[in-house]
Every structure is written in C-alpha cells, then in structure tokens.
Design a protein around this motif. Structure first.
Motif: not given
Length: 199
Positions: A39-51
């Motif tokens: 699971l690749v993920w990011a959670a920056d201040s404007e958007q959360a995303a996972l793949a």
C-alpha cells in the motif's frame, strides 16, 4: 501528523505528496516490486491518498467490483469522522461525494492482458482535506468540496489513511466470503444518480 498503523496484511510505503502515490504504486506493481497487500500512501496537508496493490483471482470482467468496494470503504472511513448530517454518496465510476459535491475519487488500473486474469491491479483512493491554495472564489466551483468545507478542519490526514486501510481490508474479507452482493448493496444505497463523475 501521526503516521498510520496499517492492518497486518498490508505493508505501507510512504510518499511525500499525494500526487506521487498512483504512479509509484503502478511502477512497483508493473515491475513486480510490489505485490498483494503493498500500500503506497501519502497524507499531506491538502490531500490524503492511498493505492493498494491487489493480485486478482477472478476474471478480468469482475475486477471492476473493486471500484465499488473502494467507494464503500471510503464511506465507512469518512462516516466515522464527519458530522452525522453530512451525506456520503457515490457516483459511477469512482466519484466520492460529501453533500453531493466531489471530495475524492476511486480509480482502478489493470495491465493490458486482453481477457486473461491480470497479474495485478491497483486501487487508488484520494480525498481532498483542505481547499487548494489557488482555490477559486467561493461559489465558483459548486461541484467540489473538502473535508474542511464539511466541518472537519481538524482532520488528521494519517488517521484518515489508517481508517481507509482498515475499511478496505474489512470489505475485502467480506467480498471474499460473501461475494459482490453486500458491496453492491452498500454502493447502490448511496449512489448519486444526479451527479455522474466527469473525466
């Protein structure tokens, strides 16, 4: 922001920006560096995303069921953190909506293998947390929203990604045990027929 803790079946791979997530997951899956449960993920201040990388054991024409499953998982995760009066709906093929406005998307990418069962597929979920810095004037973009706009300005991005991952795993288990019907019933019950997702 606290880093998410993922269910035991998932292995997290962090990226700095949400925009990097889909491409990183696709490259990893295509090169066989990532397999089922990565699971690749990011959670920056404007958007959360996972793949999430999956290795389907069903015919290609059933893989699209994962789009509905991803939307339903989003509904469970969002429902746990937004005010109860905020309506969560879905528009085909992958629109994720709060109070009728688009807050995120679910997307599914498969390799081009003809009719054969694909070796892998990547399910991506993203959600807008804060308005972008270059946001249009209020009222100029009525079809888009963010968690902040819907009363969740104190949202912890990592907590949302963690919740999404747990709901995904729970629904994948249910899909494996019970088939597509429970997923479809949940999706259909929250479909937004007045708001098709524009591509």
């Amino acid at each position: 922001m606290t880093d998410p803790i993922f269910p035991p079946l998932l292995s997290g791979h962090r990226r700095d920006s949400a925009s990097e997530v889909p491409a990183a997951a696709l490259r990893g899956a295509a090169a066989h560096r990532y397999g089922a449960g990565d699971l690749v993920w990011a959670a920056d201040s404007e958007q959360a995303a996972l793949a999430l990388v999956l290795e389907p054991e069903v015919p290609r024409d059933r893989c699209g069921e994962m789009l509905c499953l991803g939307a339903v998982a989003f509904g469970g995760a969002a429902g746990a953190v937004i005010p109860p009066e905020v309506a969560i709906t879905y528009s085909w093929p992958g629109g994720l909506r709060l109070n009728g406005a688009l807050v995120g998307t679910a997307e599914l990418v498969l390799p081009d293998t003809g009719d054969a069962t694909p070796d892998w597929m990547v399910l991506t979920l993203d959600a807008a947390l804060l308005p972008p810095r270059n946001r249009p004037e209020p009222g100029q973009e009525m079809d888009r929203t963010t968690f902040w706009d819907e009363g969740c300005g104190d949202m912890n991005p990592g907590a949302l990604v963690e919740s999404l991952s747990k709901h995904l795993v729970n629904w994948l288990h249910r899909w494996e045990d019970e088939g597509f019907r429970p997923v479809h019933e949940q999706w259909w019950g929250r479909r937004d027929t007045a708001a098709p997702l524009a591509r």
